[in-house]
Enzyme design. Structure first.
Site, PDB file in Angstrom:
ATOM      1  N   THR A 198       0.849  -1.173   0.142  1.00  0.00           N
ATOM      2  CA  THR A 198       0.007  -0.090  -0.082  1.00  0.00           C
ATOM      3  C   THR A 198       0.808   1.239   0.067  1.00  0.00           C
ATOM      4  O   THR A 198       2.138   1.277   0.554  1.00  0.00           O
ATOM      5  CB  THR A 198      -1.022   0.047   1.268  1.00  0.00           C
ATOM      6  OG1 THR A 198      -2.088  -0.972   1.219  1.00  0.00           O
ATOM      7  CG2 THR A 198      -1.563   1.276   1.609  1.00  0.00           C
TER       8      THR A 198
ATOM      9  N   GLY B  57      -4.702  -5.426   6.797  1.00  0.00           N
ATOM     10  CA  GLY B  57      -5.896  -4.499   6.827  1.00  0.00           C
ATOM     11  C   GLY B  57      -6.526  -4.727   8.063  1.00  0.00           C
ATOM     12  O   GLY B  57      -7.396  -3.967   8.784  1.00  0.00           O
TER      13      GLY B  57
ATOM     14  N   THR C  90       0.217   1.000   6.750  1.00  0.00           N
ATOM     15  CA  THR C  90       0.150  -0.311   5.782  1.00  0.00           C
ATOM     16  C   THR C  90       0.315  -1.386   6.578  1.00  0.00           C
ATOM     17  O   THR C  90       1.507  -1.550   7.490  1.00  0.00           O
ATOM     18  CB  THR C  90       1.304  -0.008   4.969  1.00  0.00           C
ATOM     19  OG1 THR C  90       1.456  -1.106   3.842  1.00  0.00           O
ATOM     20  CG2 THR C  90       2.649   0.507   5.450  1.00  0.00           C
ATOM     21  N   GLY C  91      -0.185  -2.382   5.887  1.00  0.00           N
ATOM     22  CA  GLY C  91      -0.103  -3.852   6.390  1.00  0.00           C
ATOM     23  C   GLY C  91      -1.442  -4.645   6.750  1.00  0.00           C
ATOM     24  O   GLY C  91      -2.169  -4.204   5.468  1.00  0.00           O
TER      25      GLY C  91
ATOM     26  N   ARG D 170     -13.747  -7.659  -0.734  1.00  0.00           N
ATOM     27  CA  ARG D 170     -13.239  -7.595   0.646  1.00  0.00           C
ATOM     28  C   ARG D 170     -12.611  -6.182   0.696  1.00  0.00           C
ATOM     29  O   ARG D 170     -12.123  -5.453  -0.504  1.00  0.00           O
ATOM     30  CB  ARG D 170     -11.808  -8.454   0.652  1.00  0.00           C
ATOM     31  CG  ARG D 170     -11.005  -8.118   1.841  1.00  0.00           C
ATOM     32  CD  ARG D 170      -9.672  -7.434   1.489  1.00  0.00           C
ATOM     33  NE  ARG D 170      -8.710  -7.362   2.555  1.00  0.00           N
ATOM     34  CZ  ARG D 170      -7.947  -6.374   2.697  1.00  0.00           C
ATOM     35  NH1 ARG D 170      -7.591  -5.553   1.822  1.00  0.00           N
ATOM     36  NH2 ARG D 170      -7.141  -6.470   3.793  1.00  0.00           N
ATOM     37  N   VAL D 171     -12.808  -5.248   1.620  1.00  0.00           N
ATOM     38  CA  VAL D 171     -12.205  -3.974   1.823  1.00  0.00           C
ATOM     39  C   VAL D 171     -11.375  -3.883   2.887  1.00  0.00           C
ATOM     40  O   VAL D 171     -11.707  -4.773   4.058  1.00  0.00           O
ATOM     41  CB  VAL D 171     -13.561  -2.990   1.940  1.00  0.00           C
ATOM     42  CG1 VAL D 171     -13.028  -1.704   2.457  1.00  0.00           C
ATOM     43  CG2 VAL D 171     -14.376  -3.144   0.771  1.00  0.00           C
ATOM     44  N   GLY D 172     -10.253  -3.342   2.867  1.00  0.00           N
ATOM     45  CA  GLY D 172      -9.230  -3.350   3.927  1.00  0.00           C
ATOM     46  C   GLY D 172      -9.422  -2.252   4.641  1.00  0.00           C
ATOM     47  O   GLY D 172     -10.548  -1.472   4.672  1.00  0.00           O
ATOM     48  N   ASP D 173      -8.584  -1.635   5.397  1.00  0.00           N
ATOM     49  CA  ASP D 173      -8.233  -0.615   6.466  1.00  0.00           C
ATOM     50  C   ASP D 173      -8.124   0.677   5.688  1.00  0.00           C
ATOM     51  O   ASP D 173      -8.385   1.814   6.126  1.00  0.00           O
ATOM     52  CB  ASP D 173      -7.232  -0.827   7.330  1.00  0.00           C
ATOM     53  CG  ASP D 173      -5.757  -0.771   6.587  1.00  0.00           C
ATOM     54  OD1 ASP D 173      -5.651  -1.583   5.814  1.00  0.00           O
ATOM     55  OD2 ASP D 173      -4.818   0.337   6.902  1.00  0.00           O
TER      56      ASP D 173
HETATM   57  N1  ASP Z   1      -3.593  -2.421   3.986  1.00  0.00           N
HETATM   58  C1  ASP Z   1      -3.682  -3.093   3.080  1.00  0.00           C
HETATM   59  C2  ASP Z   1      -4.954  -3.819   3.032  1.00  0.00           C
HETATM   60  O1  ASP Z   1      -5.037  -4.457   3.932  1.00  0.00           O
HETATM   61  C3  ASP Z   1      -2.729  -3.862   2.550  1.00  0.00           C
HETATM   62  C4  ASP Z   1      -1.249  -3.107   2.263  1.00  0.00           C
HETATM   63  O2  ASP Z   1      -0.992  -2.286   3.382  1.00  0.00           O
HETATM   64  O3  ASP Z   1      -0.811  -3.150   1.373  1.00  0.00           O
HETATM   65  O4  ASP Z   1      -5.646  -3.605   1.983  1.00  0.00           O
END
Ligand code: ASP
Length: 304
Positions: free
Chosen positions: A173, A227, A224-225, A201-204
């Site tokens: 991200t 989600g 980032t990480g 799917r929706v992340g953070d």
């Molecule tokens: N945080 C992002 C998600 O979970 C992934 C990422 O940080 O690369 O969608």
């Protein structure tokens, strides 16, 4: 401050790849500096930097977005203005080259905070944002990564080099946080999500308080990480709360947020933070996180 993802980043042990990442981060940081020195707002700076990161296919956002279980791109993005807590977000959008720009339109041109999928794209048409042909998003690297994930029947994160869920992952991200000459703060986060993720799917990243947060009274945060971990721990807002309630600075609030994430749920990832005094901090539980910063107009610094 900007970031280009957290994780193991095993690929950056190869010098050529490392240089490629660092060059891009450095170039975009300097661009952000110019925008701020010209007197533009923190909001403008984070939108510009996030757009440039989205345009670079080495990052998992915009052009370089990873593919979902059906081999399609579904992107999430959000932007937040620390002056009045205004925010705009989009989720599960496709054929939009710069989802962060669409997120800003949601913030300024609609009465909502988040639009998703078809509705968000319909709104993009309404705002005059042109659809980008799907081919633009299908880089050879993303197709190879998707095929590998499919073959191994696993959900991978960007540049994953081991089993999903292990520490040895990179989450690619992108994000930007800024403080402008007037002391205003802003944050932006944009992503393609997770390789082979379920459709829908929706992340953070587009969730205010999870992957993005900005409040002039405290700080601006982009995460980032993994989600799901950030959504469960309301990660970005937790860092801001450490400043608001405990009077911490960027560095101690970030470390406190990371400690909370780690202790409560063994969360995987990290964040970049700039506080109201313009102090920069970063923290991550993964092995590395690609990031760079310019503190108080000094030299641009980049690191993993
Ligand atoms: N945080 C992002 C998600 O979970 C992934 C990422 O940080 O690369 O969608």
């Amino acid at each position: 401050m900007i970031h280009g993802g957290a994780g193991a980043l095993a690929n950056v042990d190869d010098d050529k790849t490392a240089v490629r990442y660092l060059d891009s981060i450095h170039r975009i940081l300097e661009y952000g500096r110019e925008v701020l020195e010209l007197g533009s707002s923190a909001l403008q700076a984070v939108e510009t930097c996030a757009s440039l990161l989205e345009d670079d296919p080495i990052f998992n956002a915009g052009c370089g977005s990873v593919l979902n279980e059906f081999g399609k791109v579904e992107m999430d993005a959000a932007i937040m203005d620390g002056r009045d807590l205004a925010a705009g977000a989009v989720a599960a959008v496709e054929s939009i080259a710069n989802p962060i720009q669409l997120a800003r339109f949601v913030m300024t041109e609609s009465e909502h905070v988040m639009l998703i999928s078809e509705g968000a794209m319909h709104f993009a048409d309404h705002c005059g944002i042109k659809r980008t042909p799907i081919d633009y998003f299908y880089t050879p690297e993303r197709l190879a990564q998707f095929n590998e994930a499919r073959a191994n029947k696993k959900i991978m994160l960007d540049h994953d080099d081991t089993q999903a869920g292990s520490e040895d992952q990179k989450y690619g991200t992108i994000g930007a946080v800024a403080r402008d000459l007037k002391g205003n703060l802003a944050a932006a986060t944009s992503t393609g999500g997770i390789v082979n993720k379920r459709m829908g799917r929706v992340g953070d990243s587009p969730i205010v308080g999870a992957g993005v947060y900005a409040d002039n009274e405290t700080c601006a945060v982009s995460a980032t990480g993994y989600g799901e971990d950030f959504m469960r721990s309301v990660f970005a807002k937790t860092i801001s709360d450490f400043i608001y309630m405990k009077g911490m600075d960027a560095e101690s609030a970030t470390q406190a947020g990371i400690e909370y994430l780690q202790r409560k749920i063994k969360g995987r990832g990290g964040a970049i933070v700039v506080d109201k005094q313009g102090r920069c901090a970063k923290g991550f539980t993964t092995k590395k996180m690609i990031h760079g910063w310019i503190e108080h107009g000094g030299k641009s610094m980049v690191g993993f």
